[in-house]
Write an enzyme that holds these catalytic residues in place. Sequence first.
Site, PDB file in Angstrom:
ATOM      1  CB  SER A  32      -7.165  -8.335  -1.476  1.00 43.45           C
ATOM      2  OG  SER A  32      -6.333  -9.117  -2.296  1.00 43.45           O
ATOM      3  CG  HIS A  45      -2.369  -9.007   0.659  1.00 47.64           C
ATOM      4  ND1 HIS A  45      -2.502  -7.775   0.056  1.00 47.64           N
ATOM      5  CD2 HIS A  45      -3.404  -9.772   0.206  1.00 47.64           C
ATOM      6  CE1 HIS A  45      -3.567  -7.791  -0.739  1.00 47.64           C
ATOM      7  NE2 HIS A  45      -4.128  -8.984  -0.660  1.00 47.64           N
ATOM      8  CG  ASP A  47       0.170  -5.872   0.983  1.00 48.07           C
ATOM      9  OD1 ASP A  47       0.655  -6.840   0.360  1.00 48.07           O
ATOM     10  OD2 ASP A  47      -0.948  -5.389   0.722  1.00 48.07           O
TER      11      ASP A  47
END
Length: 367
Positions: free
Chosen positions: A150, A344, A311
Amino acid sequence: MTVGIVEEKSITFQTDLRLESGRILGPITIAYETYGILNADRSNAIMVTHAWTGSAHLAGRYCESEQKPGWWNEIVGPGKLLDTNRYFVICSNVIGSCFGSTGPASINPKTGKKYALTFPVITVRDMVRAQALLIDHLGIERLHAVMGGSMGGMQALEWATQFPDRIASAVILATTPRPSAQAISLNAVARWAIFNDPTWKKGEYRKNPRDGLALARGIGHITFLSDESMTAKFGRRFSAKDGQFDFFGQFEVERYLNYNGYNFVDRFDTNAFLYLAKALDLYDVAWGYESLEEAFAQVKAPMQFFAFSSDWLYPPPQTEEMVRMLKKLGKPVEYHLINSAYGHDAFLLEHETFTPMVRDFLKKAGA
């Protein structure tokens, strides 16, 4: 085995850091933790970079009674993916955050008061330049690897493009070359929740605003999950404590978001949340270049990318855009699409899905 009891360290640099905005920040304190032993030629260091609301507390516990270990404890330690018998693992808190590194909740030495909104807007590139100061302090010329997911993946991208001679490899999970309009819009709504909380007081609060930050965190938390994972965990179940026709009765998913939102308020500074959200929205690996191609032309280290099928915050096509460009440029790159229902957050929750590939990649990087 685990890394056991760990200690947070910090270093304050008296030198000023010129930010992407042109403003100057200094002095700068960086909180960090290390695991394992740096070898004689200082070639076994791996920098792990954290996501939006993460910290330097990557693994282990500060004391036996600490309820939870570090945020990626499952992959750091003897015999684990980041084997501390082999690697010297470093994790630092990014500038702009609130876990020991300089951020809006820090005291401005010029005024004796918290920076609050006088803190300059920072970028992911600024975060990495601050990390480079730490690596210099530790006497490390070249990192064996940088690894992150991320926002941590964005930092790894910056290491690869801004400091290409200082890393031997990069492992990048669940990230994007630039957040989409949808991702930015979700952060915008989270900001509105905070801005409209009267206790925020334009950043000059004494007590951390609760309702605005809890709502903002709830919005963010939804983006970290997936329809599949939420259906499996909550379905349409109604809370057993509430009557179905009680006007304020909650579904289990509502109760979960409420609990996590207000729990977050107790551990994260609101202004830091806003500054890091801004850094995410501003992120573009090609910033300062004519194109993504020109940015990736700087890359020298082998890169390994992971995307996760469910995601929807930084979906696989965004990773695949980067992989295609690196291949076009003839750069050494690996790509793995992981089939996952965890959205995610899969990079944090399903380490076993990528551990074998990363372990092999890191061994090859040191060959």
